[in-house]
Every structure is written in C-alpha cells, then in structure tokens.
Design a protein around this motif. Structure first.
Motif, PDB file in Angstrom:
ATOM      1  N   ILE A 567       0.818  -1.220   0.000  1.00 22.98           N
ATOM      2  CA  ILE A 567       0.000   0.000   0.000  1.00 22.98           C
ATOM      3  C   ILE A 567       0.852   1.271   0.000  1.00 22.98           C
ATOM      4  CG2 ILE A 567      -2.028  -1.032   1.063  1.00 22.98           C
ATOM      5  CD1 ILE A 567      -1.015  -0.056   3.761  1.00 22.98           C
ATOM      6  N   HIS A 568       2.148   1.111   0.257  1.00 22.89           N
ATOM      7  CA  HIS A 568       3.033   2.287   0.326  1.00 22.89           C
ATOM      8  C   HIS A 568       3.875   2.442  -0.935  1.00 22.89           C
ATOM      9  CE1 HIS A 568       1.799   2.504   4.448  1.00 22.89           C
ATOM     10  NE2 HIS A 568       2.376   1.344   4.764  1.00 22.89           N
ATOM     11  N   VAL A 569       3.614   1.639  -1.953  1.00 19.31           N
ATOM     12  CA  VAL A 569       4.405   1.734  -3.182  1.00 19.31           C
ATOM     13  C   VAL A 569       4.151   3.087  -3.838  1.00 19.31           C
ATOM     14  CG1 VAL A 569       4.771   0.766  -5.484  1.00 19.31           C
ATOM     15  CG2 VAL A 569       4.396  -0.746  -3.533  1.00 19.31           C
ATOM     16  N   PRO A 570       5.221   3.846  -4.203  1.00 20.27           N
ATOM     17  CA  PRO A 570       5.036   5.184  -4.791  1.00 20.27           C
ATOM     18  C   PRO A 570       4.452   5.104  -6.213  1.00 20.27           C
ATOM     19  CG  PRO A 570       7.357   4.572  -4.817  1.00 20.27           C
ATOM     20  CD  PRO A 570       6.647   3.522  -4.021  1.00 20.27           C
ATOM     21  N   LEU A 571       3.903   6.222  -6.650  1.00 18.93           N
ATOM     22  CA  LEU A 571       3.241   6.307  -7.951  1.00 18.93           C
ATOM     23  C   LEU A 571       4.190   5.982  -9.095  1.00 18.93           C
ATOM     24  CD1 LEU A 571       0.696   7.056  -9.570  1.00 18.93           C
ATOM     25  CD2 LEU A 571       1.446   9.440  -9.508  1.00 18.93           C
ATOM     26  N   ILE A 572       5.437   6.425  -8.999  1.00 20.19           N
ATOM     27  CA  ILE A 572       6.391   6.193 -10.084  1.00 20.19           C
ATOM     28  C   ILE A 572       6.667   4.702 -10.286  1.00 20.19           C
ATOM     29  CG2 ILE A 572       8.423   6.409  -8.578  1.00 20.19           C
ATOM     30  CD1 ILE A 572       9.795   7.846 -10.956  1.00 20.19           C
ATOM     31  N   GLU A 573       6.656   3.936  -9.172  1.00 21.22           N
ATOM     32  CA  GLU A 573       6.859   2.493  -9.263  1.00 21.22           C
ATOM     33  C   GLU A 573       5.646   1.821  -9.894  1.00 21.22           C
ATOM     34  OE1 GLU A 573       8.775  -1.192  -8.819  1.00 21.22           O
ATOM     35  OE2 GLU A 573       9.522   0.867  -8.712  1.00 21.22           O
ATOM     36  N   ILE A 574       4.465   2.317  -9.565  1.00 26.28           N
ATOM     37  CA  ILE A 574       3.236   1.778 -10.167  1.00 26.28           C
ATOM     38  C   ILE A 574       3.244   2.001 -11.675  1.00 26.28           C
ATOM     39  CG2 ILE A 574       0.724   2.017 -10.256  1.00 26.28           C
ATOM     40  CD1 ILE A 574       0.824   2.785  -7.292  1.00 26.28           C
ATOM     41  N   GLU A 575       3.655   3.210 -12.107  1.00 23.54           N
ATOM     42  CA  GLU A 575       3.718   3.507 -13.534  1.00 23.54           C
ATOM     43  C   GLU A 575       4.671   2.570 -14.255  1.00 23.54           C
ATOM     44  OE1 GLU A 575       4.744   7.579 -14.017  1.00 23.54           O
ATOM     45  OE2 GLU A 575       2.741   8.324 -13.510  1.00 23.54           O
ATOM     46  N   LYS A 576       5.799   2.285 -13.624  1.00 23.12           N
ATOM     47  CA  LYS A 576       6.791   1.389 -14.240  1.00 23.12           C
ATOM     48  C   LYS A 576       6.224  -0.024 -14.422  1.00 23.12           C
ATOM     49  CE  LYS A 576      11.495  -0.398 -13.635  1.00 23.12           C
ATOM     50  NZ  LYS A 576      11.083  -1.782 -13.827  1.00 23.12           N
ATOM     51  N   ILE A 577       5.523  -0.515 -13.394  1.00 17.47           N
ATOM     52  CA  ILE A 577       4.956  -1.867 -13.470  1.00 17.47           C
ATOM     53  C   ILE A 577       3.865  -1.933 -14.542  1.00 17.47           C
ATOM     54  CG2 ILE A 577       3.687  -3.636 -12.189  1.00 17.47           C
ATOM     55  CD1 ILE A 577       5.043  -2.560  -9.648  1.00 17.47           C
ATOM     56  N   VAL A 610      -6.697   3.425  -5.210  1.00 13.90           N
ATOM     57  CA  VAL A 610      -7.169   2.179  -4.590  1.00 13.90           C
ATOM     58  C   VAL A 610      -6.265   1.789  -3.428  1.00 13.90           C
ATOM     59  CG1 VAL A 610      -7.491  -0.293  -4.960  1.00 13.90           C
ATOM     60  CG2 VAL A 610      -8.348   1.337  -6.646  1.00 13.90           C
ATOM     61  N   LEU A 611      -4.959   1.940  -3.614  1.00 12.55           N
ATOM     62  CA  LEU A 611      -4.023   1.597  -2.542  1.00 12.55           C
ATOM     63  C   LEU A 611      -4.233   2.506  -1.332  1.00 12.55           C
ATOM     64  CD1 LEU A 611      -0.685   0.907  -4.481  1.00 12.55           C
ATOM     65  CD2 LEU A 611      -2.471  -0.691  -3.771  1.00 12.55           C
ATOM     66  N   GLN A 612      -4.549   3.780  -1.590  1.00 16.03           N
ATOM     67  CA  GLN A 612      -4.841   4.687  -0.483  1.00 16.03           C
ATOM     68  C   GLN A 612      -6.088   4.234   0.277  1.00 16.03           C
ATOM     69  OE1 GLN A 612      -5.014   8.444  -2.662  1.00 16.03           O
ATOM     70  NE2 GLN A 612      -3.116   9.110  -1.656  1.00 16.03           N
ATOM     71  N   GLN A 613      -7.090   3.762  -0.491  1.00 17.69           N
ATOM     72  CA  GLN A 613      -8.295   3.271   0.164  1.00 17.69           C
ATOM     73  C   GLN A 613      -8.008   2.020   0.989  1.00 17.69           C
ATOM     74  OE1 GLN A 613     -10.974   3.208  -3.430  1.00 17.69           O
ATOM     75  NE2 GLN A 613     -12.431   4.044  -1.963  1.00 17.69           N
ATOM     76  N   LEU A 614      -7.167   1.142   0.457  1.00 17.03           N
ATOM     77  CA  LEU A 614      -6.871  -0.113   1.148  1.00 17.03           C
ATOM     78  C   LEU A 614      -5.903   0.063   2.320  1.00 17.03           C
ATOM     79  CD1 LEU A 614      -6.510  -2.522  -1.917  1.00 17.03           C
ATOM     80  CD2 LEU A 614      -8.319  -2.542  -0.195  1.00 17.03           C
ATOM     81  N   SER A 615      -5.251   1.218   2.376  1.00 16.53           N
ATOM     82  CA  SER A 615      -4.240   1.400   3.435  1.00 16.53           C
ATOM     83  C   SER A 615      -4.861   1.320   4.827  1.00 16.53           C
ATOM     84  CB  SER A 615      -3.530   2.741   3.238  1.00 16.53           C
ATOM     85  OG  SER A 615      -4.455   3.814   3.340  1.00 16.53           O
ATOM     86  N   GLY A 738     -14.421  15.923  -1.759  1.00 10.95           N
ATOM     87  CA  GLY A 738     -14.601  14.713  -2.543  1.00 10.95           C
ATOM     88  C   GLY A 738     -13.614  13.628  -2.199  1.00 10.95           C
ATOM     89  N   LEU A 739     -12.357  13.995  -1.911  1.00 12.51           N
ATOM     90  CA  LEU A 739     -11.337  12.994  -1.603  1.00 12.51           C
ATOM     91  C   LEU A 739     -11.650  12.271  -0.296  1.00 12.51           C
ATOM     92  CD1 LEU A 739      -8.690  11.656  -2.346  1.00 12.51           C
ATOM     93  CD2 LEU A 739      -7.485  13.500  -1.151  1.00 12.51           C
ATOM     94  N   ASP A 740     -12.116  13.051   0.702  1.00 15.87           N
ATOM     95  CA  ASP A 740     -12.487  12.408   1.973  1.00 15.87           C
ATOM     96  C   ASP A 740     -13.648  11.433   1.759  1.00 15.87           C
ATOM     97  OD1 ASP A 740     -10.568  13.860   3.275  1.00 15.87           O
ATOM     98  OD2 ASP A 740     -11.925  15.506   3.791  1.00 15.87           O
ATOM     99  N   GLU A 741     -14.637  11.863   0.970  1.00 17.53           N
ATOM    100  CA  GLU A 741     -15.785  11.001   0.709  1.00 17.53           C
ATOM    101  C   GLU A 741     -15.355   9.750  -0.060  1.00 17.53           C
ATOM    102  OE1 GLU A 741     -19.637   9.614   0.711  1.00 17.53           O
ATOM    103  OE2 GLU A 741     -18.764  11.302   1.845  1.00 17.53           O
ATOM    104  N   TYR A 742     -14.420   9.940  -0.983  1.00 18.05           N
ATOM    105  CA  TYR A 742     -13.894   8.806  -1.763  1.00 18.05           C
ATOM    106  C   TYR A 742     -13.231   7.796  -0.835  1.00 18.05           C
ATOM    107  CZ  TYR A 742     -11.059   6.370  -5.282  1.00 18.05           C
ATOM    108  OH  TYR A 742     -10.479   5.412  -6.083  1.00 18.05           O
TER     109      TYR A 742
END
Length: 833
Positions: A567-577, A610-615, A738-742
């Motif tokens: 859940i702590h993987v940074p955005l740049i790593e997600i883009e690479k994968i 999604v990872l932020q939600q699952l954290s 909106g982000l809090d509601e999300y």
C-alpha cells in the motif's frame, strides 16, 4: 382479334377466366397498356445518364445544376417529362427565379427520347377492351383516348354484394379473411385478395398457411444476392476504402471474411497492412490471452496468403466487367432462376451505362434502389395482388387495409414538380385527375360480385386508424366491427431437453467451475448455450478488459513483492509496473501507442487511489497474505457421479489458526443471503468451505474487494441573497471534500464469522449486512443449494427464465429472443423446507 388491356401481373388470371368461360383464347391477345401503346424498349438508366450529362451544360447559377448527380432528382425529372410529352406540353412557367431554373433544365432534357416518342399506330379501336381497375393520372390520357375512339371497358352486369367490416388489428383482419373463405365454402380459385403494404403480405401468407388455403402472389420479388454482390464490387472500385473492401469480401469471399474482420478491427490503418505478428512470440501477460493472440496471428497468415491469390482485386476498374462477372459466377456454382434474372439485369444496366462509366456513381445508386420482381409462371388458389391492381376478374374479392390513408390510393404529385408547379402549366388540373381516379376505383368496386372490404382499427404499434369516407359514401353504410376469435391459444415455446441429453451435455465432463453453477441459476438457457453447446460469446478477438485484469494483476504483483507494504508503493513504481504490463500489448498493437500512454497515466492514478483506500484496511488487519491465485479442486458426490468444482482464490490471508478469503472485483458486488440461497453467489462460500476442509483452519470471513472508482461530487459554493439591499454573501461548503468522501467508501463487502473481530481493529471499510448466516449454516445450506441446482440441470429444463438484469450484459440475446422471461429468485432452502 380482340385485345384486352390488363396489367402484366394479371395476365394469367385473365387467361384462366377466358378459358373457363370460352374454352379457348385463340382470337384474344392480353396486353398491358404499356405493351399495347409503345413500340420501344426504353433504357431508363441510359436516359438518366444523358440527363446527368445535360446538367453539365446548365448555367452555373442554376439552382439545380448540382442536383443532376442525384438519382432521385433525375427520376423525378424523367417522370415529369413523360407526363408533359403525353399532353404535348412544351411551355413551362417562368414567374420566379426557381421557375426559370426549372424551365432551363426541362428544355435541356426534353429532346432526349423516351418511350412516349415511340407510339404504335392503333388500327382497330373497336376490338380493344379495357379491364376496370384504378388507373392513375398518367394512364388517364390513354384510357380516355381509347374510350373516345371506340374502345370499351369490360363491363359485367352484376349486383355487387358489399361486406364492410373492421377488426382490432391487421393480424385479425387476415384471420377474418381466411375464416370467411372457409365458412362461405368459397373455391380458392375464385378468390382474390388486394393488399397495400408488403408487411401485410407476410402476415397474410402466414395466416393462409395456418388455414391450409393455397395462394399465389401475382408479383414475386426476386430474392438474390447478385445485385448486392455486383454493387459491392462497383462501390469498391468507386471508392477504395477499408469499409467498401470489407463489404465486398463479406459477400464474395465469406471464407476469409471472419479473419479479415477480426484483423482489420485491430489494424484499420491500411487495406494492405505491414504484417508483423509472424515475427512475435507470445509472452505471458494479463491483457491479451494466448488463444486470442494465436487466433489473430493465424488470421494474419491466412490473409497474407489470400492476398497472394487475389491481388487483382486491388486493381479492378469499371472496365474489368468480364473479370467481375467471373468473380460473381464463381460464387454461384449452381445459380437459381432468380440469380440468372438478377445477373442479366445487372448486365443490361452496365450496358446502358457503358459510355458513362468514368463516374459509376449513378449506376451504383440505381442498382441499390432496384427492387426486382417477376410475374409468376403458374397460379393456384387465392391470388394476392396490389391494391393498385384491384379488379373484378374473380367473383370473390377481399380488399385489405381499406382505411382513410390507403383507400382510395390516389396519385398526387409531390417533390420538385408538385401540384403547385403543375397548376401553372397546361397539364390537366388536379380536380380533373382526382375525379378520374376516384371514378375508376368506384367503377372497379361495382364490377365485383362479392366485395369484402376491411380495415384494422389500429396498426401494430397501437396507433388508431381512421375509416375511409369515400367507401362509406359509395356503398352507403359504415363498417361493422367483428371480434375475430383466435383459432387457438398461443403458448410460449418451451425449451427443454431430455434427461439423457442433459447428462451428455452437462455431465460429460465431471469438472465444474463455480461460475458455471451460478450461470445456471441466473439463466438456464444461457448455461445451455455456453456450457452445453459450447457457443463462444461473440466478441472481438482484440477486446481488452483492461480495468479488471490490470487491477487484479497489479495487486497480485505488488503483494507478492512487497507483502503488507504494497500500500506504500510510490506512484512512479506503479507507472513502471503498468508500463511493463503493456509492453507485449504494444508489440501486438503498435498502432495504439497513444492510447496506451493515456492508459498508463490513467490507471497508475486509479491504482494509487485504490491503494490509499486499502491502506486503512491493511493497517488495521492482522493477518498475513499467504496465497494468491490459489486453485481449488473440491470433490462432491452427486447421485452416481463424482464431481469436481474448480476455481481460483484471488487472495487468502491466514494466521496460525484461522484464514480469510478475498476476491477482487472490478465493480461493486455484495454477498447477500437471498442470492446465496438461490445459487447466484456461491463462489466465496465454496472457496471458504474448501479451505476449511483441506487446510484445517478456522474461517473468519469471506469478502469482495471492489476495485472500482466511484464518482464523488464535491459540494458546490453557494451564494446567499440577503434582504435589505445588503451585499451578496457566500455560504462556505462543509469541511468534507470529494477525496475524503472517496476514502470513506466501503470497498470491502461480505460476511464475517466467529473470530473475525480478533484480527481487525476497525470495520470502517467493511460493508457487512445484518443477520448473516453462521459458517455452520452456510456449509449445511451450500450442500442443499448445489444439489438443487444439479438436479434441475439434470432434468433438462433450459427455459430462458432469468433473474433480474441477467439479460443486460448477455451476448446471446438475439438467440433467445422472445423466449426469455424474468422470474423471482428461487430459494433452494425455502423449497427444501
């Protein structure tokens, strides 16, 4: 020798009548009005091409100069020119600029010969007899001319028996006609039916078949693909686009069309693409299945070989007519009579167009609008003809759809040369022409021995239809309503197969997927098509469901490498994968590079959300991820068989004593008690029971994890309008955004069992319904539900009785059509009780 003027479609009926009354027809010739008058076989398309050529000489300022490329406009001009030539009208109005433009174009084409310039000399008018029928205003000139010079109508001295009725709808009207023929014991060969629409003919034919009444349509439509096939080649020659190419291939080379359609859907950039898949080997990925890739690769190979044998198609011109004919002939090894007539028709049209083939547009449009018909070679039973050819040759006549719209069917000139234009010429007035048409129709009705006139009070869409005032005036009475009784009750088709067939189809392989059982519960007919007949759901072989597969593979990849820290993987790593996931996709679809770049950015951000939600869930969840894509093989005894249920668990978390099942879903899904007991939601509980039995761990819950991104609307800034001339004010939105509601969305739903609370600190992200079943109850009921489904499956009932919304995404809707019926979900637990 006597000459009888009769429409060509009625020649056989007239000869049949003459033979019946006079035993021979030696001194009688039956001719159509056209054949009797004109000594010229007119080439209409050639005339239209000449008109088009003349249009080029018009002034550039003429409003209608560009209209000469339109087939409908040219046909309107030809029709009006014929009308004018009949009455020798050569002077046209010029009051307005529009009139002047029309006069210029009419004078430019007037000299081009039509059939009206080639009239046969008529020697003996006294021997000409004319059949009573509704003649139009073009025919009026010749009918009056013949009558004035000694010709006469065939008049029958009879008292017409009129029967005027209305029914509820067109189907009942056709049924009433059939019942009348049978009840009155009429000989079918003494009856004629006149209709006004093609749709009526279809209904009428079905009803006559049902009552076993023989019948003949006097004008038979030529059903042949020849016109379409020639047109597809001509269209390809005129405009060499991928669309016209595929249309030609679909009609003439269906054996390669499936491959081409699949391939060009993926690579629509060129008709002759740079074939590249042969150099690519399949790489495991989550976006393109191996079977789909191999299908596409094989399609490319087949297309490449096909082009080697058919390269000439890319270079066809309109001058290659012989080659085009050979292509069509090779596609019809055993042509029907209809095919040959259509083939000859195209040849004739091509011949007429030969001098103008530089622009084949007119020929193509002409063939597209052509509807070929032919007169029948023999007749039997009831004769069915058009209302325009209504007559009293046979004693018992039925006129259908005689409503205010269709009856009387009079001709009023519309389009560019309408009645407003005609009234400024010396052509016969509208009043005179309508009076003639109405009188001809009235006289025709009074030549019939028995005249049954009917109309439906509403059409198939339920719109009200009005009665004809003219009929009421002529026969002196209103239509009486008849409530036509159905000959039999309609029963919906029941779909079923025998128990032996069900066993062979559904239980031949003892391995069952859990989703297969659920599909049977949703719709037995869908289950029969997919798992019994093994029909492949129609889809493009390049159809990529990126959301579910990509999210799923990403979570599996991240949790495998990072475990609970995923859940702590940074955005740049997600883009690479994600970029790596799309690498093979780009090899296969290099033409979609721009689209892929957008997908990488979009889904990187979505997965990060999604990872932020699952954290929050992972931080308060005290089990470790043990297995992903865990395959189950659950065995079960059913009657005399051993069945094995298969499936894959997306994620299984464990402790030293307990476990919990999680299943990733690309959309929001809930586990509801009524769905489980109806067999619609078996997946999670089947997995749970299997793990409990084989891993000897205690289940604490089973849940869906929703990977969807809900739409959240931020609260708008409101303006307050105070009284007493104070300044406008602003109402601040609440602190929530909106982000809090999300982040507050409950993305995990399912059931918890005893011991669940030990492993979770907060249930904020869990949606757990009240009054769920205990695990022991689930296990007991699972056995009842699955046995119930299997028993129903074995009985062979494949009726398309589906649960709510089952048809929404079903790919087999066209197959089941009217058999489907939505039913209430059946609880196997209630049935057992």
């Amino acid at each position: 020798m006597k000459t009888i003027i009769v429409p060509s479609s009625l020649h056989l009926v007239m000869y049949q009548k003459l033979l019946k009354e006079y035993s021979n027809t030696i001194d009688v010739q039956v001719l159509s009005l056209n054949s009797f008058l004109y000594d010229h076989s007119e080439q209409e398309l050639n005339i239209l091409y000449q008109y088009q050529k003349k249009g080029e000489s018009l002034r550039d300022s003429n409003t209608y100069k560009n209209s000469f490329n339109d087939l409908t406009f040219l046909k309107s001009c030809l029709s009006f020119i014929r009308f004018c030539k009949l009455y020798n009208v050569k002077d046209f109005p010029e009051h307005t600029q529009k009139d002047k433009d029309l006069k210029e174009l009419l004078l430019s084409i007037y000299s081009i010969e039509t059939k009206e310039d080639h009239i046969k000399p008529i020697i003996d008018f006294q021997s000409v007899y004319i059949l009573h029928k509704p003649y139009n205003d073009i025919e009026m000139k010749w009918i009056l001319f013949l009558l004035e010079n000694g010709a006469q109508f065939i008049d029958k001295k009879t008292q017409t028996n009129f029967h005027y009725h209305s029914m509820a709808n067109p189907k009942k009207e056709a049924q009433w006609i059939c019942q009348s023929i049978i009840e009155k014991n009429y000989n079918a060969c003494d009856c004629m039916i006149f209709t006004s629409q093609e749709s009526e003919n279809q209904v009428l034919a079905q009803m006559l078949d049902q009552y076993n009444i023989p019948y003949t349509f006097l004008k038979k439509t030529i059903n042949s693909f020849i016109l379409d096939e020639f047109n597809s080649v001509f269209s390809w020659i005129q405009e060499k686009t991928l669309s016209s190419f595929l249309n030609m291939i679909q009609l003439l080379y269906p054996e390669i069309y499936k491959d081409m359609n699949a391939y060009y859907t993926s690579f629509p950039d060129s008709i002759y693409p740079s074939f590249h898949l042969e150099k690519i080997e399949y790489e495991k990925n989550y976006l393109i299945e191996e079977t789909d890739f191999l299908y596409l690769k094989n399609a490319e190979s087949n297309i490449k070989q096909w082009f080697l044998d058919h390269d000439f198609l890319l270079h066809l011109t309109m001058n290659d007519f012989v080659s085009i004919c050979e292509i069509i002939q090779n596609h019809h090894i055993n042509p029907s009579i209809e095919d040959i007539k259509a083939y000859q028709y195209v040849q004739d049209c091509y011949k007429q167009s030969f001098d103008y083939l530089k622009d084949p547009f007119l020929l193509i449009q002409y063939l597209k609008q052509s509807s070929l018909t032919q007169s029948v070679k023999e007749i039997k039973g009831v004769c069915i003809s058009s209302l325009n050819d209504c007559n009293g040759i046979r004693p018992h006549c039925f006129i259908m759809s005689a409503n205010a719209k269709n009856f009387p069917s009079i001709v009023i000139h519309k389009d560019i040369f309408n009645e407003n234009y005609i009234q400024n010429t010396t052509l016969p007035s509208l009043q005179k022409r309508l009076s003639f048409q109405l009188q001809q129709l009235k006289d025709t009705l009074f030549q019939m021995e028995d005249c049954f006139i009917s109309y439906a009070q509403s059409d198939y869409e339920g719109k009200t239809v009005e009665a004809s005032n003219d009929i009421k005036e002529w026969i002196g009475k209103d239509a009486s309503f008849i409530d036509v009784k159905e000959s039999s009750n309609y029963e919906k088709t029941k779909l079923f197969i025998s128990r032996e067939q069900a066993k062979d189809l559904f239980f031949k392989d003892s391995i069952f997927s859990v989703s297969r059982l659920e599909s049977f519960a949703k719709c037995p007919f869908y289950h029969y098509l997919k798992y019994g007949l093994h029909l492949r759901e129609p889809k493009s072989v390049t159809e990529v469901s990126t959301k579910g597969t990509l999210f799923h593979s990403m979570l599996e990849h991240l949790t495998t490498i990072y475990h609970k820290d995923y859940i702590h993987v940074p955005l740049i790593e997600i883009e690479k994968i994600i970029k790596d996931e799309f690498s093979f996709f780009l090899k296969v679809y290099p033409n979609k590079k721009t689209w892929v770049e957008g997908q990488i950015i979009e889904y990187s951000q979505k997965i990060h959300r999604v990872l932020q939600q699952l954290s929050e869930f992972e931080n308060s969840w005290h089990m470790n991820i043990k297995e992903q894509e865990y395959k189950i093989l659950k065995k079960m005894e059913f009657e005399d068989m051993t069945l094995t249920f298969t499936g894959y668990i997306d994620r299984m978390d464990t402790s030293s004593t307990s476990f919990c099942i999680f299943d990733y879903k690309s959309s929001k899904k809930e586990l509801r008690k009524e769905n489980f007991q109806a067999g619609l939601s078996l997946q999670l509980l089947t997995y749970t029971i299997y793990i409990e039995e084989n891993e000897h761990l205690k289940p604490v819950g089973c849940f869906y994890i929703s990977l969807s991104s809900p739409f959240i609307q931020d609260e708008a800034l409101h303006i307050s309008y105070p009284k007493d001339n104070q300044k406008l004010g602003f109402v601040e939105p609440s602190n929530s955004n909106g982000l809090d509601e999300y982040n507050r969305q409950k993305i995990i739903s399912g059931w918890n069992f005893d011991g669940f609370d030990i492993y979770i600190d907060s249930k904020e992200q869990f949606a757990i319904p009240k009054n769920t079943l205990s695990y022991e109850e689930c296990k007991e009921q699972w056995d009842i539900i699955v046995n119930g489904l299997l028993k129903k499956m074995k009985e062979g009932d494949i009726q398309a009785n589906h649960v709510e919304n089952a048809c929404m995404y079903c790919k087999f809707q066209r197959i089941c059509r009217n058999n489907r019926k939505e039913v209430r979900q059946i609880s196997f637990i209630e049935e057992e009780a």
